[in-house]
Design an enzyme around this catalytic site. Structure first.
Site, PDB file in Angstrom:
ATOM      1  N   CYS A   1       0.801 -18.519  14.466  1.00 15.21           N
ATOM      2  CA  CYS A   1       1.930 -19.196  15.106  1.00 15.21           C
ATOM      3  C   CYS A   1       1.502 -20.540  15.672  1.00 15.21           C
ATOM      4  CB  CYS A   1       2.530 -18.319  16.208  1.00 15.21           C
ATOM      5  SG  CYS A   1       1.368 -17.931  17.539  1.00 15.21           S
TER       6      CYS A   1
ATOM      7  N   ASP B   1      -3.530 -11.684  12.827  1.00 12.43           N
ATOM      8  CA  ASP B   1      -2.339 -12.312  13.410  1.00 12.43           C
ATOM      9  C   ASP B   1      -2.647 -12.571  14.882  1.00 12.43           C
ATOM     10  OD1 ASP B   1       0.141 -13.254  14.050  1.00 12.43           O
ATOM     11  OD2 ASP B   1       1.197 -11.358  13.768  1.00 12.43           O
TER      12      ASP B   1
ATOM     13  N   CYS C   1      14.297 -26.267  23.627  1.00  9.33           N
ATOM     14  CA  CYS C   1      14.528 -26.912  22.328  1.00  9.33           C
ATOM     15  C   CYS C   1      14.140 -28.386  22.382  1.00  9.33           C
ATOM     16  CB  CYS C   1      16.002 -26.815  21.930  1.00  9.33           C
ATOM     17  SG  CYS C   1      16.573 -25.136  21.620  1.00  9.33           S
TER      18      CYS C   1
ATOM     19  N   TYR D   1      -5.327  -7.789  15.750  1.00 10.45           N
ATOM     20  CA  TYR D   1      -4.271  -8.292  16.648  1.00 10.45           C
ATOM     21  C   TYR D   1      -2.926  -7.688  16.214  1.00 10.45           C
ATOM     22  CZ  TYR D   1      -7.940 -11.811  17.363  1.00 10.45           C
ATOM     23  OH  TYR D   1      -9.129 -12.446  17.600  1.00 10.45           O
TER      24      TYR D   1
ATOM     25  N   CYS E   1      16.782 -28.913  29.472  1.00 11.16           N
ATOM     26  CA  CYS E   1      15.959 -27.732  29.194  1.00 11.16           C
ATOM     27  C   CYS E   1      14.753 -28.091  28.342  1.00 11.16           C
ATOM     28  CB  CYS E   1      16.807 -26.672  28.502  1.00 11.16           C
ATOM     29  SG  CYS E   1      15.879 -25.215  27.989  1.00 11.16           S
TER      30      CYS E   1
ATOM     31  N   GLU F   1      -5.612  -3.666  18.687  1.00 19.11           N
ATOM     32  CA  GLU F   1      -4.744  -4.404  19.604  1.00 19.11           C
ATOM     33  C   GLU F   1      -5.326  -4.336  21.014  1.00 19.11           C
ATOM     34  OE1 GLU F   1      -2.178  -6.384  21.808  1.00 19.11           O
ATOM     35  OE2 GLU F   1      -2.187  -6.444  19.608  1.00 19.11           O
TER      36      GLU F   1
ATOM     37  N   CYS G   1      22.695 -20.690  26.913  1.00 15.08           N
ATOM     38  CA  CYS G   1      21.694 -20.968  25.876  1.00 15.08           C
ATOM     39  C   CYS G   1      22.183 -20.467  24.516  1.00 15.08           C
ATOM     40  CB  CYS G   1      20.386 -20.280  26.246  1.00 15.08           C
ATOM     41  SG  CYS G   1      19.091 -20.439  24.999  1.00 15.08           S
TER      42      CYS G   1
ATOM     43  N   CYS H   1      23.971 -27.662  22.383  1.00 14.61           N
ATOM     44  CA  CYS H   1      23.794 -26.903  23.626  1.00 14.61           C
ATOM     45  C   CYS H   1      24.044 -27.782  24.852  1.00 14.61           C
ATOM     46  CB  CYS H   1      22.387 -26.329  23.681  1.00 14.61           C
ATOM     47  SG  CYS H   1      22.063 -25.319  25.139  1.00 14.61           S
TER      48      CYS H   1
END
Length: 545
Positions: A411, A384, A82, A317, A79, A339, A162, A73
């Site tokens: 995550c 989640d 990444c 969630y 940036c 939620e 990008c 990239c």
């Protein structure tokens, strides 16, 4: 006190810790270098210390590690999106695995049952959502629209080439930036709380080709959102611009807050297809940012759930209801989802209807508030949560249901580990895996199947009396010794009554309680599952079981 002078330091990176932070040492001090990798030799400025660890800023790589390549990239150098394009995909996955294992092991969480890390279907072009920021690269410089610069949260670099996004995103970004440059409308300056342009959000249905654009600004009479929308519609695109919104946000926070939301063009949602189902996505609703990765994730959850036909499922969630709807469609007896974003919960219910799913219901509210009102008792709880992990009260409620199984989708492995330290008091990890859904970044998805510790199996053992001296077993620890052990290990207190209940449950004979109540209809409090497991741990420690 005089300010410490910044010192230049050179060192070799030996390992990494989550999230993608290189670790090396120099002159007896450990240093953390964000975005550096094992085998690299780097040089940078030792600007400050954090918890006795030196932080190296503005570093340069003076010797590459084996197998590195040139980043693909053009924005990579500046940036902040990444961090690892120079590494082969297999190496990126190896580092992510090692980082998560370190988190587990440092918290003494068992790693048995690991099923490996699932590669992402694509290295580039996988993102279906971007939240761009208006700003400038240098103070007072030309208007930019893109991502924050590496290690400079108040500066923005335009990312119109990008590689993580579909080409349509780059085209819409370019159109928007040129439009507002020509209009001379300033970006919002968060520190001064002045200016206009704040964010642009783009979303795409990868399988449908539908696109959504959302312009986020502070109030400004000079602004004409409809004129911007008309300019967007002139942009040559591969997909279809199905939805354009204007969002006013006058809050002091730099976060996207929908104080006022106006539909400028098309529908109030776009559609996406995952696991053979169709889902509506609205401006503020949560949806996995990698569509193909999401499909792998939901298939993994369904695979871990097994025998769904017999299970009542609580989906916490739940976002727009993707996991819950997938599990319901795959045969769960009933699914109830929660939620916090009211709009998303309504969309989740609509998604269930859209896919002719009648065995799923979704409710709006904070998990910690709504959980106590859900109907029935779950066999399986699916969580989640956001990156911050589960709210303490929500975790307490989820555990209090006493479900036989829990699937935790995370995550953020750091907050997963924090929550597991509570969950593992009454459950155990049966299987777990990683999914590399975010290539070139430090992020990774973790999915873990947990099963309730089966106390009955531990205590329903036929023991011949001549093999066990009950008197000796009872004498191995006093009530006070058991209490002290639990307080030290688990950081909470237990009562003599609870210890007696569990000893009786385990078949350890007890003397008549001299303080026993003489009331006929006495209500006796029962030991909670969390404290039961702590007492069981103490009894095992003192070899009373």
């Amino acid at each position: 006190m005089a300010k410490r002078e910044a010192k230049e330091v050179a060192l070799t990176i030996e390992s990494t810790v989550f999230p993608g932070i290189g670790v090396g040492s120099s002159e007896g001090r450990t240093f953390h270098v964000k975005g550096a990798f094992p085998g690299q030799t780097v040089r940078g400025i030792h600007a400050k210390n954090k918890r006795r660890i030196g932080l190296l800023r503005s570093f340069e790589v003076i010797e590459r590690s084996k197998g590195e390549k040139e980043p693909s990239c053009v924005h990579y150098e500046n940036c902040g999106g990444c961090i690892s394009q120079e590494l082969p995909m297999e190496r990126q996955r190896q580092l992510k695995e090692a980082e998560v294992f370190k988190l587990f092991e440092s918290a003494h969480i068992p790693t048995a049952g690991y099923r490996g890390i699932l590669p992402a279907p694509m290295q580039y072009g996988y993102r279906n959502k971007m939240e761009y920021t208006f700003g400038d690269e240098v103070k007072g410089g030309p208007l930019c629209l893109g991502m924050h610069l590496k290690n400079r949260k108040n500066a923005v670099v335009t990312v119109d080439q990008c590689l993580l996004v579909p080409e349509d995103f780059n085209r819409l970004l370019d159109t928007t930036l040129n439009y507002f440059k020509n209009k001379g409308i300033p970006h919002y300056r968060a520190m001064a709380h002045e200016g206009t342009l704040r964010h642009m959000i783009l979303r795409r249905g990868e399988r449908t080709g539908e696109l959504m654009a959302v312009l986020v600004t502070a109030k400004d009479e000079r602004l004409d959102p409809m004129a911007w929308a008309q300019e967007l519609l002139k942009t040559p695109l591969e997909g279809t611009l199905s939805s354009i919104f204007y969002m006013r946000n006058d809050s002091l926070s730099d976060a996207v807050v929908a104080e006022e939301l106006t539909l400028l063009h098309g529908r109030d949602h776009i559609l996406e297809e995952v696991c053979g189902l169709t889902f509506a996505i609205t401006p503020m609703s949560f949806f996995q940012t990698n569509t193909q990765g999401a499909e792998q994730l939901y298939d993994a959850v369904a695979d871990l759930a097994r025998d769904l036909e017999q299970k009542e499922v609580f989906d916490l969630y739940c976002g727009t209801g993707t996991i819950g709807t997938v599990l319901a469609k795959k045969g769960a007896r009933r699914v109830q989802g929660v939620e916090i974003v009211e709009e998303a919960a309504a969309i989740a219910q609509e998604n269930a209807r859209r896919n002719h799913v009648t065995n799923a219901s979704f409710y709006a509210g904070d998990v910690k508030d709504v959980l106590k009102d859900l109907k029935g008792a779950p066999d399986l709880v699916v969580v989640d949560p956001p990156r911050s992990g589960m709210h303490a009260k929500a975790l307490d409620y989820a555990m209090a249901f006493g479900a036989q199984e829990m699937i935790y989708v995370s995550c953020n492995p750091k907050t997963l580990v924090q929550d597991l330290q509570t969950i593992l008091l009454t459950m155990e990890i049966k299987e777990w895996m990683l999914l590399d859904n975010y290539p070139n970044t430090p992020h990774v998805e973790t999915v873990a199947l947990l099963s309730k510790l089966d106390v009955d199996k531990r205590i329903d053992v036929k023991i011949e009396m001549d093999e066990l001296d009950i008197t000796t077993a009872e004498s191995k620890a006093t009530y006070e010794e058991i209490k002290e052990y639990i307080l030290e290990k688990f950081k909470f207190k237990v009562s003599t009554l609870y210890i007696a209940q569990i000893k009786r449950k385990c078949g350890i004979d007890l003397r008549e309680h001299y303080n026993k109540s003489k009331k006929e209809k006495q209500v006796i409090p029962q030991c909670t599952p969390e404290k039961e497991e702590a007492i069981m741990s103490a009894l095992r420690h003192f070899k009373m079981l």
